[in-house]
Design a protein around this motif. Sequence first.
Motif, PDB file in Angstrom:
ATOM      1  N   PRO A   1     -11.454  20.983  22.085  1.00  0.00           N
ATOM      2  CA  PRO A   1     -10.184  21.477  21.552  1.00  0.00           C
ATOM      3  C   PRO A   1     -10.062  21.299  20.056  1.00  0.00           C
ATOM      4  O   PRO A   1      -9.266  21.981  19.413  1.00  0.00           O
ATOM      5  CB  PRO A   1      -9.128  20.615  22.279  1.00  0.00           C
ATOM      6  CG  PRO A   1      -9.817  19.964  23.404  1.00  0.00           C
ATOM      7  CD  PRO A   1     -11.270  19.915  23.066  1.00  0.00           C
ATOM      8  N   LYS A   2     -10.814  20.370  19.477  1.00  0.00           N
ATOM      9  CA  LYS A   2     -10.707  20.139  18.040  1.00  0.00           C
ATOM     10  C   LYS A   2     -11.159  21.360  17.243  1.00  0.00           C
ATOM     11  O   LYS A   2     -10.833  21.510  16.065  1.00  0.00           O
ATOM     12  CB  LYS A   2     -11.516  18.906  17.640  1.00  0.00           C
ATOM     13  CG  LYS A   2     -11.185  18.405  16.236  1.00  0.00           C
ATOM     14  CD  LYS A   2     -11.851  17.095  15.938  1.00  0.00           C
ATOM     15  CE  LYS A   2     -11.486  16.631  14.527  1.00  0.00           C
ATOM     16  NZ  LYS A   2     -12.101  15.335  14.197  1.00  0.00           N
ATOM     17  N   ARG A   3     -11.949  22.265  17.873  1.00  0.00           N
ATOM     18  CA  ARG A   3     -12.346  23.483  17.189  1.00  0.00           C
ATOM     19  C   ARG A   3     -11.143  24.379  16.933  1.00  0.00           C
ATOM     20  O   ARG A   3     -11.149  25.218  16.057  1.00  0.00           O
ATOM     21  CB  ARG A   3     -13.386  24.251  18.018  1.00  0.00           C
ATOM     22  CG  ARG A   3     -14.716  23.548  18.149  1.00  0.00           C
ATOM     23  CD  ARG A   3     -15.701  24.416  18.912  1.00  0.00           C
ATOM     24  NE  ARG A   3     -16.049  25.623  18.185  1.00  0.00           N
ATOM     25  CZ  ARG A   3     -15.740  26.853  18.579  1.00  0.00           C
ATOM     26  NH1 ARG A   3     -15.069  27.039  19.694  1.00  0.00           N
ATOM     27  NH2 ARG A   3     -16.119  27.905  17.872  1.00  0.00           N
ATOM     28  N   PHE A   4     -10.094  24.211  17.730  1.00  0.00           N
ATOM     29  CA  PHE A   4      -8.910  25.033  17.589  1.00  0.00           C
ATOM     30  C   PHE A   4      -7.909  24.328  16.678  1.00  0.00           C
ATOM     31  O   PHE A   4      -7.657  23.138  16.820  1.00  0.00           O
ATOM     32  CB  PHE A   4      -8.289  25.308  18.958  1.00  0.00           C
ATOM     33  CG  PHE A   4      -9.243  25.980  19.904  1.00  0.00           C
ATOM     34  CD1 PHE A   4      -9.490  27.340  19.808  1.00  0.00           C
ATOM     35  CD2 PHE A   4      -9.907  25.251  20.885  1.00  0.00           C
ATOM     36  CE1 PHE A   4     -10.384  27.962  20.668  1.00  0.00           C
ATOM     37  CE2 PHE A   4     -10.794  25.866  21.746  1.00  0.00           C
ATOM     38  CZ  PHE A   4     -11.039  27.221  21.639  1.00  0.00           C
ATOM     39  N   ALA A   5      -7.321  25.085  15.758  1.00  0.00           N
ATOM     40  CA  ALA A   5      -6.420  24.503  14.762  1.00  0.00           C
ATOM     41  C   ALA A   5      -5.267  23.749  15.414  1.00  0.00           C
ATOM     42  O   ALA A   5      -4.822  22.721  14.899  1.00  0.00           O
ATOM     43  CB  ALA A   5      -5.874  25.605  13.855  1.00  0.00           C
ATOM     44  N   PHE A   6      -4.799  24.242  16.560  1.00  0.00           N
ATOM     45  CA  PHE A   6      -3.606  23.678  17.195  1.00  0.00           C
ATOM     46  C   PHE A   6      -3.789  22.212  17.578  1.00  0.00           C
ATOM     47  O   PHE A   6      -2.807  21.485  17.722  1.00  0.00           O
ATOM     48  CB  PHE A   6      -3.255  24.520  18.425  1.00  0.00           C
ATOM     49  CG  PHE A   6      -1.835  24.361  18.891  1.00  0.00           C
ATOM     50  CD1 PHE A   6      -0.775  24.407  18.001  1.00  0.00           C
ATOM     51  CD2 PHE A   6      -1.560  24.186  20.242  1.00  0.00           C
ATOM     52  CE1 PHE A   6       0.537  24.275  18.439  1.00  0.00           C
ATOM     53  CE2 PHE A   6      -0.259  24.064  20.694  1.00  0.00           C
ATOM     54  CZ  PHE A   6       0.790  24.108  19.790  1.00  0.00           C
ATOM     55  N   MET A   7      -5.027  21.762  17.775  1.00  0.00           N
ATOM     56  CA  MET A   7      -5.274  20.383  18.183  1.00  0.00           C
ATOM     57  C   MET A   7      -5.950  19.568  17.081  1.00  0.00           C
ATOM     58  O   MET A   7      -6.587  18.561  17.357  1.00  0.00           O
ATOM     59  CB  MET A   7      -6.130  20.361  19.457  1.00  0.00           C
ATOM     60  CG  MET A   7      -5.392  20.851  20.680  1.00  0.00           C
ATOM     61  SD  MET A   7      -3.993  19.792  21.129  1.00  0.00           S
ATOM     62  CE  MET A   7      -2.993  20.941  22.102  1.00  0.00           C
ATOM     63  N   ARG A   8      -5.771  19.997  15.834  1.00  0.00           N
ATOM     64  CA  ARG A   8      -6.399  19.276  14.724  1.00  0.00           C
ATOM     65  C   ARG A   8      -5.624  18.028  14.329  1.00  0.00           C
ATOM     66  O   ARG A   8      -6.202  17.040  13.910  1.00  0.00           O
ATOM     67  CB  ARG A   8      -6.528  20.212  13.516  1.00  0.00           C
ATOM     68  CG  ARG A   8      -7.548  21.328  13.711  1.00  0.00           C
ATOM     69  CD  ARG A   8      -8.910  20.875  13.240  1.00  0.00           C
ATOM     70  NE  ARG A   8      -9.938  21.849  13.551  1.00  0.00           N
ATOM     71  CZ  ARG A   8     -10.885  22.206  12.706  1.00  0.00           C
ATOM     72  NH1 ARG A   8     -10.919  21.687  11.491  1.00  0.00           N
ATOM     73  NH2 ARG A   8     -11.812  23.056  13.077  1.00  0.00           N
ATOM     74  N   LEU A   9      -4.303  18.105  14.379  1.00  0.00           N
ATOM     75  CA  LEU A   9      -3.450  16.954  14.083  1.00  0.00           C
ATOM     76  C   LEU A   9      -2.175  17.060  14.906  1.00  0.00           C
ATOM     77  O   LEU A   9      -1.745  18.161  15.277  1.00  0.00           O
ATOM     78  CB  LEU A   9      -3.108  16.872  12.591  1.00  0.00           C
ATOM     79  CG  LEU A   9      -4.066  16.083  11.681  1.00  0.00           C
ATOM     80  CD1 LEU A   9      -3.578  16.129  10.239  1.00  0.00           C
ATOM     81  CD2 LEU A   9      -4.230  14.635  12.134  1.00  0.00           C
TER      82      LEU A   9
END
Length: 397
Positions: free
Chosen positions: A7-15
């Motif tokens: 999921p970290k590849r997706f911006a929504f789960m970056r922070l």
Amino acid sequence: MTARCNPKRFAFMRLAFRPFFLLGALFSLLALLVWLAFWHGNLWLAPYGGMFWWHQHEMLFGFGSAIIAGFLLTAVQNWTGRPGLSGWPLFALVSLWLTARLLLAYAAHLPAWLLLLIDGSFLPLVALAMAKPVITVRMWRNLMFVPVLLVLALTNIAMHVGVMTGNTLLIPEAGHLAILIITLVMVLLGGRVIPFFTSRKLGIPQPDRRRSIEITSVGALASVVLLQGIIMLSSLSANTTLAALMVIAAISNGWRLSFWKGWLSWKEPLLWGLHLSYAFIPLGLAMWAWQLFTGQRVETALHALAIGSMGTMMLAMMARVSLGHTGRTIRTLPGVGVALGVLLIAALLRSVWLVLFPHSSHWVYSVVIIAWCLSYLVFVLHYAVPLLSMRVDGEDG
């Protein structure tokens, strides 16, 4: 796990600010539309605890806790220099929060202990995620938010226990304590960021921190929280003492605010929104104290804090953080100033106006709910794309 599934590849789960700000704002909008329908005789839900419990609980522990989690779990990365919660751990925490919202709304038939376990575990996990980087770098000053989150978690548990045991006195006392704890969080965070943001944007020196005012403003409110906790647990009657402490907290926080030169920010909605939202803290506490002294219901004081302070400060903070942490220029987007102003007017209607004109409550309730929904809709429309997209400067986060 392959990178393709991370999921970290997706911006929504970056922070944490990304999912919690967007989902929290959307949830508050939908929850208040349900509440508006209920006030007009349409029952769209049969939630756990009933509509009155659900409304109070979900605005505090659904919406409020989500925004607090998003802000603190993002800020702790800046404070400590350690990577913030992201990827699968963040996805799991967001899923837990969302599962609790869905179950409390649609699965009232499930065992009460299961609903308590799912909903009650969110804030302790947020506290744990925040404590880990703070302890790693030994930045003890920021550890103070961990016990605050844990005490807030206990009030959530108390509201569940009130439903499970049929204790109708415990529920409102726990709700009052939750609002006071969230107010304490706003006093702690507001004292850090509002003078800093004002100084940085307007190019003026930060005000000197007067130790006596800082200690009194935070200490008096912390004493209010402690006494309200004792009242909740013991049914102690201490309204006069509680009101006296609230008066001290109101005066000291109003005095504290006066040093931040908020009048200079009249051209900057993201600044005056923060200053005016903080002003509702002394107003709400003063109203609460007066209503305790006179033996009145404290409902209007609660909404001064919940809408004027919590709702407005969170909207202003989300608008600023969502730009800064996605690499965008921090500026007031079209309609955001209007949204903040509408929310502040709604807070005055739901508090001061209803004290002066109590018989106008029916139309006031509807206007205030619509005002909140429109204000948060402005946020969702402007910020959904930035929150779902990669940083424009190419950096991580």
